[in-house]
Design a protein around this motif. Structure first.
Motif, PDB file in Angstrom:
ATOM      1  N   ASP A  62     -44.026  23.623  -8.236  1.00 56.05           N
ATOM      2  CA  ASP A  62     -43.550  24.422  -7.278  1.00 56.05           C
ATOM      3  C   ASP A  62     -44.809  24.673  -6.434  1.00 56.05           C
ATOM      4  O   ASP A  62     -45.672  25.499  -6.901  1.00 56.05           O
ATOM      5  N   TRP A  82     -38.624  28.940 -10.154  1.00 58.18           N
ATOM      6  CA  TRP A  82     -38.499  27.564  -9.773  1.00 58.18           C
ATOM      7  C   TRP A  82     -37.653  26.624 -10.724  1.00 58.18           C
ATOM      8  O   TRP A  82     -36.600  26.066 -10.336  1.00 58.18           O
ATOM      9  N   ALA A  95     -34.217  25.154 -10.065  1.00 58.23           N
ATOM     10  CA  ALA A  95     -33.900  23.678  -9.844  1.00 58.23           C
ATOM     11  C   ALA A  95     -33.222  22.967 -11.026  1.00 58.23           C
ATOM     12  O   ALA A  95     -32.338  22.251 -10.572  1.00 58.23           O
ATOM     13  N   PHE A 137     -30.084  21.279  -8.991  1.00 61.86           N
ATOM     14  CA  PHE A 137     -30.470  19.884  -8.656  1.00 61.86           C
ATOM     15  C   PHE A 137     -30.054  18.819  -9.721  1.00 61.86           C
ATOM     16  O   PHE A 137     -30.205  17.802  -9.601  1.00 61.86           O
ATOM     17  N   VAL A 185     -36.216  15.391  -7.231  1.00 65.61           N
ATOM     18  CA  VAL A 185     -36.452  16.521  -6.254  1.00 65.61           C
ATOM     19  C   VAL A 185     -37.840  16.303  -5.765  1.00 65.61           C
ATOM     20  O   VAL A 185     -38.724  15.866  -6.557  1.00 65.61           O
ATOM     21  N   PHE A 193     -40.732  17.728  -2.851  1.00 64.96           N
ATOM     22  CA  PHE A 193     -41.026  19.029  -1.586  1.00 64.96           C
ATOM     23  C   PHE A 193     -41.391  17.981  -0.379  1.00 64.96           C
ATOM     24  O   PHE A 193     -41.961  17.133  -0.479  1.00 64.96           O
ATOM     25  N   ARG A 213     -35.530  29.336   0.194  1.00 63.56           N
ATOM     26  CA  ARG A 213     -35.729  27.987   0.350  1.00 63.56           C
ATOM     27  C   ARG A 213     -34.593  27.285   0.966  1.00 63.56           C
ATOM     28  O   ARG A 213     -33.508  27.787   0.913  1.00 63.56           O
ATOM     29  N   ALA A 256     -32.868  23.285   0.687  1.00 61.84           N
ATOM     30  CA  ALA A 256     -33.020  22.104   0.221  1.00 61.84           C
ATOM     31  C   ALA A 256     -31.864  21.309   0.625  1.00 61.84           C
ATOM     32  O   ALA A 256     -30.770  21.815   0.998  1.00 61.84           O
ATOM     33  N   GLN A 267     -29.659  17.550   0.433  1.00 62.96           N
ATOM     34  CA  GLN A 267     -29.595  16.329  -0.566  1.00 62.96           C
ATOM     35  C   GLN A 267     -29.356  14.919   0.412  1.00 62.96           C
ATOM     36  O   GLN A 267     -28.433  15.126   1.431  1.00 62.96           O
ATOM     37  N   TRP A 294     -33.071  15.495  -3.700  1.00 62.77           N
ATOM     38  CA  TRP A 294     -33.038  16.841  -3.182  1.00 62.77           C
ATOM     39  C   TRP A 294     -34.503  16.732  -2.386  1.00 62.77           C
ATOM     40  O   TRP A 294     -35.469  16.509  -3.032  1.00 62.77           O
ATOM     41  N   HIS A 295     -34.529  17.101  -1.073  1.00 58.74           N
ATOM     42  CA  HIS A 295     -35.668  17.468  -0.250  1.00 58.74           C
ATOM     43  C   HIS A 295     -35.656  18.828  -0.048  1.00 58.74           C
ATOM     44  O   HIS A 295     -34.798  19.638   0.241  1.00 58.74           O
ATOM     45  N   VAL A 296     -36.818  19.508  -0.519  1.00 57.72           N
ATOM     46  CA  VAL A 296     -37.033  20.991  -0.781  1.00 57.72           C
ATOM     47  C   VAL A 296     -38.168  21.664   0.303  1.00 57.72           C
ATOM     48  O   VAL A 296     -39.114  20.930   0.274  1.00 57.72           O
TER      49      VAL A 296
END
Lengths: 257, 320
Positions: free
Chosen positions: A28, A35, A39, A43, A48, A50, A120, A122, A124, A130-132
């Motif tokens: 993270d 986190w 997560a 998720f 996952v 970032f 945050r 996030a 999908q 998953w884009h965070v």
């Protein structure tokens, strides 16, 4: 186990049968103590990453910890199927779980903050990834555990479900803003059980659902939503439902071209 | 979540690179509050200003962001705005004695906000005066202010008890220790805003009704009433003006600038609501170049969006 189930319920999530292990998760960048915990649950087994393409915009100061504006614009990420907004250190971490069915990966709302926390977004994508994105925000305590203003004033029931809203043309698309009067009780205030908006749905003229937002008590009192719908229609139907099963419905005229 | 000791250690070592956002908090954990070192500057015969930092309330500045003023009288010093904390008020009292040669004998609190009011803790409550609305506002909000100040300023606030001013000020002429001044009971920045005009020097102390080269803040603002208060101040003949925040002014620039910002702010936020912007977008609006000299402009704009946007939405978005 009991506590886990409770936390999962608070997050509005069905506990995943098998959680992703911490070793699969990227480190993270915010160094949040929660986190891995979040997560793994949010998720599950998915990949996952970032991703700076997830545009999370928040003010530099949490002036009011009960009403903190958050805007997520993930239109730069292709094929978004879900969009989450959560705050790691909130007692109700997950605020929004949005399925932009015939809408863009864009949502603005206001949430409660109970302390200094990462906020945050996030999203999908269709391939399951998953884009965070996230940012720390400093905040005074009590956003989730102080009674809503309308409870203090005692007038919440008089305005319950009152809606305001409008649409605007935005290029070929439709921007829709909606405000709805609701106390959004978190259940964390003495003698006031949880009572919040649960879903907000936007339907097109043909009755097809275009946007489906799952809402938790972490969303601010008198919730406000800004959505970006694909295309333009003459009329939209908005249906909101709360945890008592009450439905609030309204028609909003489409934008004049 | 299970964190092994090794994870914690390596995590901590990697921290400067991985978590720049955490660094200020960790740095703060190592830093202790300093001591206030206010400086008085003469702005007229027997009148001194003590300038605050033109910044948000931060641990780094100990919350000493508001301007204060001393008026020398035969009965002792009149202190206008006693600062944010016990230590701040005490430092102002010491400075007043050194500057005027007399103890503080009377304190005016211009309005309820903590950067102006909480330093009253350093004085005998019998000599601390404010408008009735200021006392009422403090009765309502001071515990919240106290929590917020202790959270932000930590040790700078040490020993600061909640001290309510006497809500006994009425508008009109006052003579104290041979010095005559006019008190004005206004509002708009908050529910009660006290201004003071010193007759001998023509110095106008405005509290937060006027900001100068520092963006106005709006947590309890009524913009319409604030504009009317500015008109009253504008119409009042004065030679020098000390705003609540920012440098003193000898012309009408500070009042005009405050008015200009309030007008722009209201227009900008109304347009944002009617064009469908979210709060985040409204807070990101371009700030016109003419406000380039205003410190803390983005910060105050984002705060003002928080204060004013929900009300404007209730007014301007159509009911369904």
């Amino acid at each position: 186990m009991k506590r886990l189930a409770l936390l999962s319920a608070l997050m509005g999530q069905v506990a995943p049968a098998r959680a992703a292990t911490a070793t699969d998760l990227p480190t993270d960048p915010l160094g949040s103590p929660m986190w891995t915990y979040h997560a793994e649950r949010l998720f599950a087994d998915a990949r996952v990453v970032f991703d700076a393409q997830v545009g999370l915009a928040i003010p530099g100061i949490a002036e009011n910890q009960r009403v903190f504006p958050v805007m997520v614009d993930a239109r730069a990420v292709p094929d978004v199927t879900r969009l989450l907004i959560f705050a790691d250190l909130n007692p109700i971490p997950l605020a929004i779980d949005y399925r932009p069915l015939a809408a863009r990966a864009f949502l603005a709302t206001r949430i409660k903050l109970d302390q200094r926390t990462p906020v945050r977004a996030a999203v999908q994508t269709r391939d399951g990834t998953w884009h965070v994105a996230g940012q720390w925000i400093d905040a005074a305590g009590g956003g989730c555990s102080a009674p809503p203003v309308s409870r203090v004033k005692g007038d919440w029931a008089e305005h319950l479900g009152d809606m305001r809203g409008r649409t605007w043309a935005e290029g070929e698309e439709t921007r829709l803003r909606l405000t709805l009067r609701h106390p959004m009780d978190t259940g964390l205030v003495e003698n006031i059980p949880a009572y919040n908006l649960e879903t907000l749905r936007v339907l097109g003229e043909d009755g097809r659902e275009q946007a489906h937002v799952t809402v938790s008590g972490a969303v601010a009192e008198d919730p406000t939503f800004t959505l970006l719908l694909a295309g333009r229609e003459a009329r939209y139907r908005v249906i909101a439902r709360d945890t008592s099963g009450r439905e609030f419905e309204a028609l909003i005229a489409g934008p004049t071209p | 979540m299970i964190l092994s000791r090794r994870h914690v250690v390596t995590g901590a070592m990697a921290l400067p690179a991985l978590a720049p956002a955490l660094a200020p908090a960790l740095a703060r954990a190592e830093v202790f509050a300093g001591s206030y070192a206010p400086r008085a500057e003469a702005i007229g015969d027997g009148v001194w200003m003590v300038r605050g930092a033109d910044a948000p309330i931060l641990f780094e500045n100990g919350g000493a962001i508001a301007n204060s003023a001393f008026l020398a009288t035969d009965a002792g010093t009149v202190l206008f705005d006693p600062g944010v904390s016990l230590a701040h008020g005490t430092a102002l009292a010491t400075l007043a004695r050194r500057t005027t040669g007399r103890e503080v004998a009377r304190v005016y609190v211009s309005h309820l906000h903590p950067d102006h009011a909480m330093g009253a803790a350093a004085f005998d409550p019998a000599i601390v005066h404010a408008l009735p609305a200021t006392r009422e506002g403090l009765l309502r909000d001071v515990e919240g202010f106290s929590d917020a100040m202790y959270r932000l300023l930590a040790d700078w606030m040490k020993g600061t008890q909640i001290a309510l001013p006497r809500g006994d000020v009425t508008a009109g002429e006052v003579t104290f220790g041979g010095r005559t001044f006019q008190l004005l009971a206004l509002d708009g920045h908050s529910g009660g805003d006290l201004a003071l005009l010193d007759h001998a020097t023509g110095t106008l102390l405005t509290g937060d009704l006027v900001f100068h080269d520092r963006a106005p803040s709006t947590p309890h603002a009524d913009l319409g009433r604030w504009r009317r208060a500015l008109e009253t101040l504008q119409a009042l003949p004065h030679r020098k003006l000390l705003p609540g925040h920012g440098p003193p002014d000898t012309g009408a620039g500070a009042i005009a600038q405050t008015r200009d910002w309030l007008d722009w702010l209201e227009t900008s936020l109304r347009e944002a609501v009617t064009s469908g912007l979210s709060m985040v977008e409204a807070g990101r609006a371009a700030i016109p170049p003419r406000f380039a000299s205003l410190k803390a402009a983005r910060y105050e704009l984002e705060r003002s969006v928080s204060h004013l946007y929900p009300g404007l939405e209730a007014e301007l978005l159509p009911a369904l």
